[in-house]
Write an enzyme that holds these catalytic residues in place. Structure first.
Site, mmCIF file in Angstrom:
data_model
loop_
_atom_site.group_PDB
_atom_site.id
_atom_site.type_symbol
_atom_site.label_atom_id
_atom_site.label_comp_id
_atom_site.label_asym_id
_atom_site.label_seq_id
_atom_site.Cartn_x
_atom_site.Cartn_y
_atom_site.Cartn_z
ATOM 1 N N ASN A 7 7.548 22.185 -56.562
ATOM 2 C CA ASN A 7 6.712 21.997 -55.529
ATOM 3 C C ASN A 7 5.451 22.465 -55.759
ATOM 4 O OD1 ASN A 7 5.294 21.598 -52.923
ATOM 5 N ND2 ASN A 7 7.283 22.996 -52.236
ATOM 6 N N ARG A 92 9.147 17.148 -55.395
ATOM 7 C CA ARG A 92 8.768 17.650 -54.037
ATOM 8 C C ARG A 92 6.915 16.503 -54.204
ATOM 9 N NH1 ARG A 92 7.165 21.408 -49.469
ATOM 10 N NH2 ARG A 92 6.990 19.729 -47.480
ATOM 11 N N HIS A 181 9.004 16.978 -43.882
ATOM 12 C CA HIS A 181 10.748 17.508 -44.081
ATOM 13 C C HIS A 181 11.698 16.524 -44.078
ATOM 14 C CE1 HIS A 181 8.411 20.818 -41.452
ATOM 15 N NE2 HIS A 181 8.451 21.144 -42.579
ATOM 16 N N HIS A 209 13.806 21.837 -37.341
ATOM 17 C CA HIS A 209 13.305 22.621 -38.591
ATOM 18 C C HIS A 209 12.072 23.725 -38.319
ATOM 19 C CE1 HIS A 209 12.274 22.978 -43.743
ATOM 20 N NE2 HIS A 209 11.263 23.534 -42.936
ATOM 21 N N ARG A 242 -0.519 25.278 -36.709
ATOM 22 C CA ARG A 242 -0.967 24.354 -36.100
ATOM 23 C C ARG A 242 -0.040 24.413 -34.631
ATOM 24 N NH1 ARG A 242 2.576 21.536 -40.789
ATOM 25 N NH2 ARG A 242 1.873 22.758 -42.722
ATOM 26 N N ASP A 285 4.147 34.677 -37.844
ATOM 27 C CA ASP A 285 5.026 35.144 -37.840
ATOM 28 C C ASP A 285 6.219 35.622 -37.079
ATOM 29 O OD1 ASP A 285 7.587 36.676 -38.932
ATOM 30 O OD2 ASP A 285 6.396 36.330 -40.829
ATOM 31 N N ARG A 287 8.821 36.996 -36.832
ATOM 32 C CA ARG A 287 9.277 37.887 -36.592
ATOM 33 C C ARG A 287 8.753 38.815 -35.620
ATOM 34 N NH1 ARG A 287 11.481 38.184 -42.875
ATOM 35 N NH2 ARG A 287 10.174 37.025 -43.171
ATOM 36 N N ASN A 337 17.507 32.209 -39.141
ATOM 37 C CA ASN A 337 17.591 33.342 -38.472
ATOM 38 C C ASN A 337 17.533 34.512 -36.953
ATOM 39 O OD1 ASN A 337 17.525 34.254 -41.485
ATOM 40 N ND2 ASN A 337 16.201 33.357 -41.691
ATOM 41 N N GLU A 387 16.043 21.976 -49.603
ATOM 42 C CA GLU A 387 15.465 20.712 -50.129
ATOM 43 C C GLU A 387 15.551 20.845 -51.951
ATOM 44 O OE1 GLU A 387 12.827 22.570 -47.470
ATOM 45 O OE2 GLU A 387 11.878 20.773 -47.423
HETATM 46 P P1 ADP Z 1 8.114 27.337 -44.771
HETATM 47 O O1 ADP Z 1 8.037 26.751 -44.267
HETATM 48 O O2 ADP Z 1 6.513 28.452 -45.142
HETATM 49 O O3 ADP Z 1 9.552 27.295 -46.177
HETATM 50 P P2 ADP Z 1 10.111 29.644 -43.735
HETATM 51 O O4 ADP Z 1 11.264 28.278 -43.956
HETATM 52 O O5 ADP Z 1 10.790 30.620 -45.005
HETATM 53 O O6 ADP Z 1 8.760 28.893 -44.056
HETATM 54 O O7 ADP Z 1 10.058 30.239 -43.192
HETATM 55 C C1 ADP Z 1 8.934 30.767 -41.938
HETATM 56 C C2 ADP Z 1 9.250 32.269 -40.800
HETATM 57 O O8 ADP Z 1 10.745 32.057 -40.544
HETATM 58 C C3 ADP Z 1 7.703 32.736 -40.152
HETATM 59 O O9 ADP Z 1 8.036 32.623 -38.946
HETATM 60 C C4 ADP Z 1 9.649 34.117 -40.055
HETATM 61 O O10 ADP Z 1 9.172 35.015 -39.098
HETATM 62 C C5 ADP Z 1 10.498 33.354 -39.763
HETATM 63 N N1 ADP Z 1 11.837 34.183 -39.542
HETATM 64 C C6 ADP Z 1 12.379 34.483 -41.791
HETATM 65 N N2 ADP Z 1 13.281 35.513 -41.318
HETATM 66 C C7 ADP Z 1 13.893 36.020 -39.627
HETATM 67 C C8 ADP Z 1 14.098 36.487 -38.769
HETATM 68 N N3 ADP Z 1 14.874 37.432 -39.352
HETATM 69 N N4 ADP Z 1 14.258 36.456 -38.185
HETATM 70 C C9 ADP Z 1 12.864 35.708 -36.963
HETATM 71 N N5 ADP Z 1 12.206 35.073 -37.965
HETATM 72 C C10 ADP Z 1 12.286 34.720 -39.077
#
Ligand code: ADP
Length: 402
Positions: A7, A92, A181, A209, A242, A285, A287, A337, A387
């Site tokens: 990728n 990809r 996606h 997603h 975004r 983020d 989290r 998550n 993916e």
């Molecule tokens: P990408 O689109 O770059 O592949 P990811 O699928 O890894 O990204 O998703 C990133 C997002 O997932 C971030 O907003 C991150 O905070 C959130 N995330 C990852 N783990 C957790 C968790 N345990 N609780 C809440 N959000 C989470």
């Protein structure tokens, strides 16, 4: 077969070496900051979990992939002894326009067509092509396959993909909705049907997603019939940075009021908006935002509320578009998550047949799980996306037919 999945972004290369017999990666990693003398290569052997990290000068994608290949052959932590063990490479590719509705073997003609599609994805397709060119040089005997983010959505009916703008724009510039996606929506919808134990052809599924980029797709009888991202990945849901859906007139208005250039307005909508902007610049983020919101930060709470509200509106819209709903599937970093986001998203959705089981929803790590109540008319699931596995299997399928 051993398939190298790549990728390639503008300054990064993500890689996984897949063993298609076990359907598991043998090694994976990432090269970041390509184009600098302090590029970072991270590598992990999936055999024993051992990691390699290096900071080195990597000025282009060819050097990056050469470094990846040599690390894959590392005496102590490598997964292969020579590059010829790599049976094929799966790339990809972000935008396949209307040309590609499935994965293809890369020929000169295909390469040229991906280049033509770069008009629609100027930030993404050119680095994808750099990765392809590098592999043609470094692995001249390994066939290469392109797997497109847009391909799965080529089944959308015209009413879902056409924009209500003058037709000449579609004819001249291919302005329409494509969706992204696709590999993820395809995979998690198939897994959901398997978990439910029904034929995908009989199901109406919504797949959400939710990662840094977020999109939601309506999948009827196994086919994408609508999706929230449009000509570019900017349309639709609120994302990390975004804005998603916005009144288009806002853009020209801001440009006039703030005297912004095209590049500046683009950066504003793609890099400085979404959760990041709603939280007052606190974080993109989920989290961090969840932690802050729990401590009473109102801006973080607002960001979460707007994110969930937009998501719920799309779920309602797509249930209407399909004339019903059998399953709702969450995937991506947030979808897999963030129990709090899934929980809020399913609140007051009983009228649609969505009845979440609070205990089952408490899973906060990426596993396949049914999280709806027993007997809920709509089954709600979490399915970790895969993916890279889809890219590896598609690549194997095409190479085996050669
Ligand atoms: P990408 O689109 O770059 O592949 P990811 O699928 O890894 O990204 O998703 C990133 C997002 O997932 C971030 O907003 C991150 O905070 C959130 N995330 C990852 N783990 C957790 C968790 N345990 N609780 C809440 N959000 C989470």
């Amino acid at each position: 077969m051993k398939i190298l999945v790549l990728n390639c972004g503008s300054s990064s290369v993500k890689f996984q070496l897949f063993n298609t017999e076990t359907e598991k990666p043998m090694a994976k990693g990432l090269v970041e900051r390509i184009g600098t003398s302090t590029a970072k290569l991270r590598y992990q052997s999936m055999h024993d979990g051992r990691k390699i990290e290096k900071t080195i000068e990597i000025l282009d994608h060819t050097v990056a992939i050469r470094r990846v290949l040599s690390t894959l052959q590392d005496k102590e932590n490598g997964a292969i002894t020579q590059p010829s063990e790599i049976d094929a490479v799966g790339h990809r590719v972000v935008h396949g326009g209307e040309t590609f509705s499935e994965s293809v073997l890369i020929t000169q003609e295909v390469y040229n067509q991906i280049d033509i599609c770069a008009d629609l994805a100027p930030l993404h397709n050119p680095p994808n092509l750099k990765g392809i060119s590098a592999c043609q040089r470094l692995l001249p005997n390994s066939p290469q396959v392109a797997v497109f983010d847009t391909a799965f959505h080529q089944t959308m009916p015209k009413r879902a993909w056409i924009y209500a703008v003058p037709a000449i724009l579609y004819k001249r510039h291919a302005i329409r909705r494509y969706g992204f996606h696709g590999t993820s929506h395809f995979y998690v919808s198939r897994r959901a049907a398997e978990i439910i134990g029904k034929d995908i052809e009989e199901l109406k599924i919504i797949t959400a997603h939710l990662g840094n980029g977020c999109s939601i797709t309506a999948i009827k009888n196994g086919k994408s019939v609508d999706t929230s991202m449009g000509m570019t990945p900017l349309e639709g849901l609120v994302m990390g940075t975004r804005c998603g859906d916005i009144d288009p007139a806002v853009i020209t208005h801001i440009m006039a009021m703030e005297e912004l250039r095209l590049s500046e307005i683009n950066a504003m909508m793609n890099k400085h908006s979404g959760l990041y902007a709603l939280s007052g610049g606190l974080s993109n983020d989920m989290r961090e935002l969840t932690e802050e919101a729990m401590e009473g930060n109102a801006a973080a709470q607002l960001a979460i509320d707007v994110f969930v509200y937009r998501l719920k509106k799309y779920i309602g819209a797509y249930a209407a578009a399909m004339g019903g709903l059998d399953a709702l599937v969450f995937t991506g970093g947030i979808g897999e998550n963030a129990a709090n986001i899934r929980g809020k998203c399913c609140e007051n959705m009983e009228f649609l047949g969505i009845r979440l089981d609070k205990k089952k929803n408490a899973v906060t790590r990426a596993i396949e799980a049914r999280i709806s109540e027993e007997g809920s008319p709509v089954q709600v699931l979490t399915v970790p996306t895969a993916e890279e596995l889809v890219i590896a299997l598609d690549t194997q399928g095409i190479v085996k037919k050669m």
